[in-house]
Design a protein around this motif. Structure first.
Motif, PDB file in Angstrom:
ATOM      1  N   ILE A  49       0.832  -1.203   0.000  1.00  0.00           N
ATOM      2  CA  ILE A  49       0.000   0.000   0.000  1.00  0.00           C
ATOM      3  C   ILE A  49       0.864   1.250   0.000  1.00  0.00           C
ATOM      4  CG2 ILE A  49      -1.783   1.270   1.239  1.00  0.00           C
ATOM      5  CD1 ILE A  49      -2.722  -1.306  -0.079  1.00  0.00           C
ATOM      6  N   ASN A  50       1.984   1.217   0.715  1.00  0.00           N
ATOM      7  CA  ASN A  50       2.879   2.378   0.726  1.00  0.00           C
ATOM      8  C   ASN A  50       3.492   2.612  -0.645  1.00  0.00           C
ATOM      9  OD1 ASN A  50       5.883   3.594   1.370  1.00  0.00           O
ATOM     10  ND2 ASN A  50       4.315   4.339   2.787  1.00  0.00           N
ATOM     11  N   ILE A  51       3.775   1.539  -1.371  1.00  0.00           N
ATOM     12  CA  ILE A  51       4.281   1.680  -2.744  1.00  0.00           C
ATOM     13  C   ILE A  51       3.252   2.401  -3.600  1.00  0.00           C
ATOM     14  CG2 ILE A  51       4.879   0.405  -4.843  1.00  0.00           C
ATOM     15  CD1 ILE A  51       6.172  -1.711  -3.047  1.00  0.00           C
ATOM     16  N   LEU A  52       1.983   2.012  -3.461  1.00  0.00           N
ATOM     17  CA  LEU A  52       0.926   2.679  -4.221  1.00  0.00           C
ATOM     18  C   LEU A  52       0.827   4.153  -3.849  1.00  0.00           C
ATOM     19  CD1 LEU A  52      -1.917  -0.002  -4.135  1.00  0.00           C
ATOM     20  CD2 LEU A  52      -0.577   0.716  -6.113  1.00  0.00           C
ATOM     21  N   ALA A  53       0.989   4.451  -2.570  1.00  0.00           N
ATOM     22  CA  ALA A  53       0.919   5.847  -2.134  1.00  0.00           C
ATOM     23  C   ALA A  53       2.050   6.666  -2.755  1.00  0.00           C
ATOM     24  CB  ALA A  53       0.980   5.928  -0.610  1.00  0.00           C
ATOM     25  N   GLN A  54       3.248   6.090  -2.833  1.00  0.00           N
ATOM     26  CA  GLN A  54       4.375   6.802  -3.435  1.00  0.00           C
ATOM     27  C   GLN A  54       4.164   7.003  -4.935  1.00  0.00           C
ATOM     28  OE1 GLN A  54       6.672   8.248  -1.581  1.00  0.00           O
ATOM     29  NE2 GLN A  54       5.566   7.383   0.171  1.00  0.00           N
ATOM     30  N   VAL A  55       3.531   6.028  -5.578  1.00  0.00           N
ATOM     31  CA  VAL A  55       3.190   6.197  -6.997  1.00  0.00           C
ATOM     32  C   VAL A  55       2.204   7.354  -7.163  1.00  0.00           C
ATOM     33  CG1 VAL A  55       2.057   5.128  -8.982  1.00  0.00           C
ATOM     34  CG2 VAL A  55       3.658   3.799  -7.604  1.00  0.00           C
ATOM     35  N   ALA A  56       1.205   7.417  -6.276  1.00  0.00           N
ATOM     36  CA  ALA A  56       0.210   8.487  -6.355  1.00  0.00           C
ATOM     37  C   ALA A  56       0.834   9.856  -6.134  1.00  0.00           C
ATOM     38  CB  ALA A  56      -0.892   8.238  -5.327  1.00  0.00           C
ATOM     39  N   ILE A  57       1.843   9.927  -5.272  1.00  0.00           N
ATOM     40  CA  ILE A  57       2.490  11.203  -4.975  1.00  0.00           C
ATOM     41  C   ILE A  57       3.392  11.646  -6.116  1.00  0.00           C
ATOM     42  CG2 ILE A  57       4.178  12.335  -3.467  1.00  0.00           C
ATOM     43  CD1 ILE A  57       3.042  10.601  -1.166  1.00  0.00           C
ATOM     44  N   ASN A  58       4.170  10.730  -6.655  1.00  0.00           N
ATOM     45  CA  ASN A  58       5.193  11.092  -7.633  1.00  0.00           C
ATOM     46  C   ASN A  58       4.740  10.939  -9.087  1.00  0.00           C
ATOM     47  OD1 ASN A  58       7.722  11.520  -5.843  1.00  0.00           O
ATOM     48  ND2 ASN A  58       6.901   9.586  -5.113  1.00  0.00           N
ATOM     49  N   TYR A 267      -8.805  30.848 -11.398  1.00  0.00           N
ATOM     50  CA  TYR A 267      -7.474  30.248 -11.524  1.00  0.00           C
ATOM     51  C   TYR A 267      -7.604  28.734 -11.462  1.00  0.00           C
ATOM     52  CZ  TYR A 267      -4.719  34.557 -10.792  1.00  0.00           C
ATOM     53  OH  TYR A 267      -4.128  35.792 -10.922  1.00  0.00           O
ATOM     54  N   PHE A 268      -6.856  28.037 -12.325  1.00  0.00           N
ATOM     55  CA  PHE A 268      -6.796  26.577 -12.289  1.00  0.00           C
ATOM     56  C   PHE A 268      -5.345  26.144 -12.145  1.00  0.00           C
ATOM     57  CE2 PHE A 268     -10.836  27.427 -14.322  1.00  0.00           C
ATOM     58  CZ  PHE A 268     -11.672  26.471 -13.755  1.00  0.00           C
ATOM     59  N   PHE A 269      -5.162  25.070 -11.393  1.00  0.00           N
ATOM     60  CA  PHE A 269      -3.807  24.619 -11.067  1.00  0.00           C
ATOM     61  C   PHE A 269      -3.250  23.690 -12.135  1.00  0.00           C
ATOM     62  CE2 PHE A 269      -0.894  21.568  -9.073  1.00  0.00           C
ATOM     63  CZ  PHE A 269       0.050  22.454  -8.560  1.00  0.00           C
ATOM     64  N   TYR A 270      -1.950  23.886 -12.447  1.00  0.00           N
ATOM     65  CA  TYR A 270      -1.224  23.016 -13.374  1.00  0.00           C
ATOM     66  C   TYR A 270       0.036  22.527 -12.667  1.00  0.00           C
ATOM     67  CZ  TYR A 270      -4.245  24.832 -17.048  1.00  0.00           C
ATOM     68  OH  TYR A 270      -5.337  25.167 -17.801  1.00  0.00           O
ATOM     69  N   ARG A 271       0.174  21.214 -12.590  1.00  0.00           N
ATOM     70  CA  ARG A 271       1.325  20.622 -11.918  1.00  0.00           C
ATOM     71  C   ARG A 271       2.552  20.707 -12.815  1.00  0.00           C
ATOM     72  NH1 ARG A 271       3.853  15.547 -11.003  1.00  0.00           N
ATOM     73  NH2 ARG A 271       4.361  15.173  -8.813  1.00  0.00           N
ATOM     74  N   LEU A 272       3.709  21.044 -12.218  1.00  0.00           N
ATOM     75  CA  LEU A 272       4.963  21.133 -12.940  1.00  0.00           C
ATOM     76  C   LEU A 272       6.026  20.318 -12.214  1.00  0.00           C
ATOM     77  CD1 LEU A 272       5.051  24.986 -13.646  1.00  0.00           C
ATOM     78  CD2 LEU A 272       4.324  23.185 -15.220  1.00  0.00           C
ATOM     79  N   ASP A 273       6.923  19.712 -12.981  1.00  0.00           N
ATOM     80  CA  ASP A 273       8.012  18.956 -12.370  1.00  0.00           C
ATOM     81  C   ASP A 273       8.945  19.870 -11.594  1.00  0.00           C
ATOM     82  OD1 ASP A 273       7.046  16.592 -13.404  1.00  0.00           O
ATOM     83  OD2 ASP A 273       8.216  16.750 -15.254  1.00  0.00           O
ATOM     84  N   ASP A 274       9.160  21.073 -12.107  1.00  0.00           N
ATOM     85  CA  ASP A 274      10.031  22.046 -11.447  1.00  0.00           C
ATOM     86  C   ASP A 274       9.395  23.428 -11.584  1.00  0.00           C
ATOM     87  OD1 ASP A 274      12.013  23.519 -10.303  1.00  0.00           O
ATOM     88  OD2 ASP A 274      13.551  23.067 -11.782  1.00  0.00           O
ATOM     89  N   PRO A 275       8.560  23.824 -10.609  1.00  0.00           N
ATOM     90  CA  PRO A 275       7.852  25.102 -10.728  1.00  0.00           C
ATOM     91  C   PRO A 275       8.771  26.317 -10.831  1.00  0.00           C
ATOM     92  CG  PRO A 275       6.900  23.743  -8.979  1.00  0.00           C
ATOM     93  CD  PRO A 275       8.177  23.085  -9.405  1.00  0.00           C
ATOM     94  N   GLU A 276       9.985  26.222 -10.276  1.00  0.00           N
ATOM     95  CA  GLU A 276      10.897  27.367 -10.261  1.00  0.00           C
ATOM     96  C   GLU A 276      11.749  27.450 -11.519  1.00  0.00           C
ATOM     97  OE1 GLU A 276      10.875  29.709  -7.945  1.00  0.00           O
ATOM     98  OE2 GLU A 276       9.224  28.677  -6.949  1.00  0.00           O
ATOM     99  N   SER A 277      11.627  26.462 -12.401  1.00  0.00           N
ATOM    100  CA  SER A 277      12.498  26.435 -13.587  1.00  0.00           C
ATOM    101  C   SER A 277      12.278  27.633 -14.496  1.00  0.00           C
ATOM    102  CB  SER A 277      12.273  25.134 -14.365  1.00  0.00           C
ATOM    103  OG  SER A 277      10.925  25.051 -14.831  1.00  0.00           O
ATOM    104  N   VAL A 278      11.069  28.189 -14.487  1.00  0.00           N
ATOM    105  CA  VAL A 278      10.786  29.306 -15.372  1.00  0.00           C
ATOM    106  C   VAL A 278      11.504  30.572 -14.950  1.00  0.00           C
ATOM    107  CG1 VAL A 278       8.543  28.405 -16.091  1.00  0.00           C
ATOM    108  CG2 VAL A 278       8.695  29.849 -14.068  1.00  0.00           C
ATOM    109  N   PHE A 279      11.976  30.608 -13.693  1.00  0.00           N
ATOM    110  CA  PHE A 279      12.658  31.798 -13.196  1.00  0.00           C
ATOM    111  C   PHE A 279      14.176  31.687 -13.307  1.00  0.00           C
ATOM    112  CE2 PHE A 279       8.619  31.686 -10.873  1.00  0.00           C
ATOM    113  CZ  PHE A 279       8.114  32.925 -11.237  1.00  0.00           C
ATOM    114  N   LYS A 280      14.644  30.525 -13.755  1.00  0.00           N
ATOM    115  CA  LYS A 280      16.082  30.318 -13.881  1.00  0.00           C
ATOM    116  C   LYS A 280      16.587  30.903 -15.198  1.00  0.00           C
ATOM    117  CE  LYS A 280      15.888  26.072 -11.147  1.00  0.00           C
ATOM    118  NZ  LYS A 280      16.114  24.592 -11.148  1.00  0.00           N
ATOM    119  N   ASP A 281      17.773  31.471 -15.161  1.00  0.00           N
ATOM    120  CA  ASP A 281      18.368  32.047 -16.362  1.00  0.00           C
ATOM    121  C   ASP A 281      18.867  30.945 -17.293  1.00  0.00           C
ATOM    122  OD1 ASP A 281      17.865  34.543 -15.378  1.00  0.00           O
ATOM    123  OD2 ASP A 281      19.814  34.709 -14.380  1.00  0.00           O
TER     124      ASP A 281
END
Length: 281
Positions: A49-58, A267-281
């Motif tokens: 069950i914990n494996i399934l939970a980690q799949v759901a999170i990641n 506003y609607f939410f969009y998940r990103l792998d790296d939300p801060e990447s857009v601010f990186k040079d």
């Protein structure tokens, strides 16, 4: 009433054959052996069950694919072993909590009853992506030559809101669509985000109201956003509904002027792998 189950309904398939195909010479052949159990069937249920939970999170989009592998991944829809790690991940204030009201539970049982209800009912903000608001208005166009009609132009603009776990926020108003701003379109240059303004956010768990104050810096105004956290499209807490939008003078009497919301969408939410990447040079 039995708990609902997640997973496929396994049914036996009966293969029909003609009696002419029956070969009595094969009656002494050994029967096929049962398929050996998989490694997951040998693991304790808590680990599966914990494996399934980690799949759901990641990898939330892959959860159903994993559940459909077989009965070993079936579990009660409100299983605390599955929802507890998800709630810890979703609510930062619960990650380091061990007991509440003298029990081993992270939640107030009288208020929510289970981790599943906590996930469904407790409002939260998402910090692993960006909230996007698409707005539009219409303006009159110019006529050329002799025309009986005046053209109408639809003007679209976008609001972006990044919220961080430390209570800080960044807001951007742009005419560029999400594919450009979030670098989701390969081979296209990303517009400059130097105009994104910084601020802070706070959430009232009782009223489900999210307040955001964005510092206008050189604009001499602070912008105040008030939202109600809502759910949409079968997803949980992925929508921000406008309640109030105003600007406050940074100096002097700090007069507050309310801004019209006629042209503003939610506003609607969009998940990103790296939300801060857009601010990186």
């Amino acid at each position: 009433m039995k708990n609902k189950k997640l997973g496929p309904k396994i049914s036996k398939k009966v293969e029909e054959s003609s009696i002419a195909d029956l070969n009595l010479d094969d009656q002494h052949e050994s029967l096929p052996q049962d398929k050996p159990p998989s490694i997951f069937e040998q693991l304790p249920r808590e680990i599966v069950i914990n494996i399934l939970a980690q799949v759901a999170i990641n990898w939330p989009t892959k959860l159903i694919d994993v559940i459909l592998i077989g009965n070993v991944f079936r579990f009660n829809y409100d299983d605390a072993l599955f929802w507890e790690p998800i709630c810890r991940q979703l609510y930062p204030e619960l990650r380091n909590r061990t007991k509440i009201d003298g029990t081993d539970s992270l939640i107030d049982a009288k208020r929510y009853g289970s981790y599943y209800n906590l996930f469904r009912k407790r409002p939260t903000v998402r910090t692993n992506g960006v909230y996007v608001c698409t707005s539009k208005y219409y303006r009159d166009g110019e006529t050329t030559g002799i025309s009986f009609y005046r053209p109408k132009h639809e003007v679209r603009y976008y609001r972006y809101m990044w919220l961080r776990e430390d209570g800080t926020a960044r807001s951007l108003l742009s005419n560029f669509p999400p594919k450009r701003i979030l670098n989701l379109e390969p081979g296209v240059s990303i517009p400059s985000l130097k105009d994104a303004m910084c601020g802070n956010w706070s959430l009232d768990q009782e009223t489900r109201v999210l307040d955001i104050v964005i510092n206008g810096t050189e604009r001499n105004y602070d912008f105040y956003f008030s939202f109600e956290i809502a759910s949409s499209g079968g997803k949980v807490h992925n929508k921000l509904k406008w309640k109030k939008y105003s600007c406050i003078e940074q100096k002097g009497a700090r007069l507050e002027t309310e801004i019209s919301l006629n042209n503003e969408g939610s506003y609607f939410f969009y998940r990103l792998d790296d939300p801060e990447s857009v601010f990186k040079d």
